[in-house]
Write a protein that holds these residues in place. Structure first.
Motif, PDB file in Angstrom:
ATOM      1  N   ALA A   6       0.827  -1.204   0.000  1.00  0.00           N
ATOM      2  CA  ALA A   6       0.000   0.000   0.000  1.00  0.00           C
ATOM      3  C   ALA A   6       0.864   1.258   0.000  1.00  0.00           C
ATOM      4  N   ARG A   7       1.969   1.225   0.732  1.00  0.00           N
ATOM      5  CA  ARG A   7       2.879   2.371   0.766  1.00  0.00           C
ATOM      6  C   ARG A   7       3.507   2.590  -0.623  1.00  0.00           C
ATOM      7  N   PHE A   8       3.939   1.497  -1.233  1.00  0.00           N
ATOM      8  CA  PHE A   8       4.528   1.571  -2.579  1.00  0.00           C
ATOM      9  C   PHE A   8       3.510   2.119  -3.580  1.00  0.00           C
ATOM     10  N   ASN A   9       2.264   1.640  -3.490  1.00  0.00           N
ATOM     11  CA  ASN A   9       1.220   2.107  -4.404  1.00  0.00           C
ATOM     12  C   ASN A   9       0.946   3.599  -4.204  1.00  0.00           C
ATOM     13  N   MET A  10       0.977   4.058  -2.954  1.00  0.00           N
ATOM     14  CA  MET A  10       0.772   5.479  -2.676  1.00  0.00           C
ATOM     15  C   MET A  10       1.815   6.319  -3.419  1.00  0.00           C
ATOM     16  N   VAL A  11       3.058   5.889  -3.336  1.00  0.00           N
ATOM     17  CA  VAL A  11       4.138   6.637  -3.979  1.00  0.00           C
ATOM     18  C   VAL A  11       4.027   6.577  -5.493  1.00  0.00           C
ATOM     19  N   ARG A  34       4.064   6.447   7.598  1.00  0.00           N
ATOM     20  CA  ARG A  34       2.932   7.377   7.695  1.00  0.00           C
ATOM     21  C   ARG A  34       1.845   6.833   8.600  1.00  0.00           C
ATOM     22  N   GLU A  35       1.601   5.546   8.535  1.00  0.00           N
ATOM     23  CA  GLU A  35       0.524   4.940   9.321  1.00  0.00           C
ATOM     24  C   GLU A  35       0.716   5.125  10.820  1.00  0.00           C
ATOM     25  N   ALA A  36       1.965   5.307  11.264  1.00  0.00           N
ATOM     26  CA  ALA A  36       2.232   5.504  12.689  1.00  0.00           C
ATOM     27  C   ALA A  36       1.760   6.874  13.179  1.00  0.00           C
ATOM     28  N   PHE A  37       1.449   7.785  12.253  1.00  0.00           N
ATOM     29  CA  PHE A  37       0.979   9.126  12.611  1.00  0.00           C
ATOM     30  C   PHE A  37      -0.516   9.295  12.372  1.00  0.00           C
ATOM     31  N   VAL A  38      -1.183   8.221  11.947  1.00  0.00           N
ATOM     32  CA  VAL A  38      -2.614   8.259  11.653  1.00  0.00           C
ATOM     33  C   VAL A  38      -3.383   7.719  12.862  1.00  0.00           C
ATOM     34  N   PRO A  39      -4.477   8.383  13.292  1.00  0.00           N
ATOM     35  CA  PRO A  39      -5.277   7.847  14.396  1.00  0.00           C
ATOM     36  C   PRO A  39      -5.731   6.417  14.105  1.00  0.00           C
ATOM     37  N   PRO A  40      -5.766   5.567  15.116  1.00  0.00           N
ATOM     38  CA  PRO A  40      -6.125   4.157  14.899  1.00  0.00           C
ATOM     39  C   PRO A  40      -7.425   3.958  14.126  1.00  0.00           C
ATOM     40  N   ALA A  41      -8.412   4.823  14.343  1.00  0.00           N
ATOM     41  CA  ALA A  41      -9.703   4.661  13.676  1.00  0.00           C
ATOM     42  C   ALA A  41      -9.603   4.790  12.161  1.00  0.00           C
ATOM     43  N   LEU A  45      -6.852   3.744   6.170  1.00  0.00           N
ATOM     44  CA  LEU A  45      -6.867   4.738   5.093  1.00  0.00           C
ATOM     45  C   LEU A  45      -5.579   5.545   5.050  1.00  0.00           C
ATOM     46  N   ALA A  46      -4.546   5.070   5.739  1.00  0.00           N
ATOM     47  CA  ALA A  46      -3.305   5.839   5.875  1.00  0.00           C
ATOM     48  C   ALA A  46      -2.679   6.204   4.547  1.00  0.00           C
ATOM     49  N   PHE A  47      -2.893   5.407   3.519  1.00  0.00           N
ATOM     50  CA  PHE A  47      -2.247   5.639   2.223  1.00  0.00           C
ATOM     51  C   PHE A  47      -3.231   6.089   1.148  1.00  0.00           C
ATOM     52  N   ALA A  48      -4.458   6.430   1.566  1.00  0.00           N
ATOM     53  CA  ALA A  48      -5.483   6.857   0.613  1.00  0.00           C
ATOM     54  C   ALA A  48      -5.260   8.305   0.191  1.00  0.00           C
ATOM     55  N   ASP A  49      -5.744   8.637  -0.980  1.00  0.00           N
ATOM     56  CA  ASP A  49      -5.603   9.984  -1.544  1.00  0.00           C
ATOM     57  C   ASP A  49      -6.702  10.886  -0.975  1.00  0.00           C
TER      58      ASP A  49
END
Length: 222
Positions: A6-11, A34-41, A45-49
């Protein structure tokens, strides 16, 4: 979810097609979690546009308390061209992710956040990520701190216009990045301080929530 895929696809599917071609930026986005800075809820969607709310969605959207979309963060990072010796100011810490990106390229980052809960969240996220060259302060960023001048200033949100006080806080050769305008028409705006004044370019369009307490443009009534 395969996080690394998912991270690779985001880039490769969002950020590179948006014109971010600096390999230093792209490589950083592949290693800083990036996902470590996103609220758990919202972690799925951490890598969504899209922008992600940092607390209750209704409150977050009203106060502009969101993570900017990944391609917007990447464009900002590319345009300010942070160097290892740079002293950086950010306004609008949020979860700390943009501060982490800046700190990975800079000497030192001061990041201002008006909300006490988000200050605590960002400090915890940065500590867990092992990033020690960011100073997060609870402060109203409508006026720059007295720690300047700065090599780089990033205003992580939108405003009607860049206050002159922030332009004055740039060193010669310094760069400021902000999202300027009124919805639905806002522009990524890069200002460089030169020997003779300021040079402004607006290389891309986007929309973003307002930073709190920055003045709005005057409205003329006839």
């Amino acid at each position: 979810m395969n996080v690394e895929q998912a991270r690779f696809n985001m880039v490769e599917q969002q950020i590179r097609p948006a014109g971010v071609l600096d390999e230093r930026v792209l490589n950083l986005l592949l290693v800083l979690r990036r996902e470590a800075f996103v609220p758990p809820a919202h972690r799925d969607l951490a890598f969504a546009d899209m922008e992600l709310p940092l607390r209750d969605a209704e409150v977050a959207l009203k106060k502009g308390q969101v993570m900017l979309a990944p391609k917007v963060e990447a464009r900002i990072l590319q345009d300010v061209d942070v160097q290892k010796t740079d002293k950086v100011l950010e306004v609008g810490t949020g979860s700390g992710y943009m501060a982490a990106l800046l700190a990975s390229r800079a000497s030192h980052v001061i990041s201002l956040e008006i909300d006490a809960e988000l200050v605590a969240l960002a400090k915890d996220n940065l500590q867990r990520a092992g990033i020690g060259n960011v100073e997060v302060r609870q402060a109203d960023g409508a006026v720059p701190p007295l720690d300047g001048p700065f090599d780089v200033i990033v205003l992580s949100g939108s405003m009607a216009e860049v206050p002159q006080a922030y332009l004055d806080a740039l060193k010669p050769g310094g760069r400021l990045m902000a999202i300027v305008g009124v919805a639905p028409v806002m522009r990524g705006t890069l200002v460089r301080r030169t020997a003779s004044g300021f040079e402004t370019t607006q290389p891309w369009d986007t929309n973003a929530p307002r930073l709190q307490h920055f003045p709005e443009a005057a409205v003329f009534e006839f």
